[in-house]
Design a protein around this motif. Sequence first.
Motif: not given
Length: 197
Positions: A156-162, A183-191
């Motif tokens: 399970t994940a928390g709200g929306v962006t989780a 994928v994290e690098t491609e999407m420029e998303h920092e977990r």
Amino acid sequence: MAETTAEIVLFDGFDELDAIGPYEVLENGARAGASLETRLVTLTETDLVTASHGLRVEPDGTLGEPDILLVPGGGWTTDGGVRAAVEDGALPTAVGERAATGSTIASVCTGAMVLAEGGVLEGRPATTHAVAKGDLKGYAADVHDARVVDDGDVLTAGGVTAGIDLALWLLEREFGAAIAEAVETEMEHERRVEVVR
């Protein structure tokens, strides 16, 4: 090795990012080398599903027997979306059936309420959006303040962006850190890695 199938089940009033965020992550995972097919599905055949902010999505087909079934949230505090799906009962029943036959079940945001209604979360650690945590406790779930909770065959994940972090964690868990990191690098998303296991 057989290809892993992931299905994200849509319903009227689902939150766009809850479904499309994980979809993009998983699709990018396949492009990065994961043996994974991701589909957007509905319970019954339909041409279009309308999300909570008005986005209209054409599903790929109806719910099958996926290796991974992801349920988005949206609309728990209104009369539509998750609230309507829980009251209708068909989606929670379908989720419970897939859990019983071996699918890994995941939810984003208030999608956890569908899992709870389907009997999937009783006595298990879980999280959801802050607005639904009290209600989730009412289903005898062990509710955590965490971004992602991994209890093996139920996540399970928390709200929306989780949901983006959940999908990245699924890629890492199932296909290795290198694919998730690509994928994290491609999407420029920092977990914000707060996986409770």
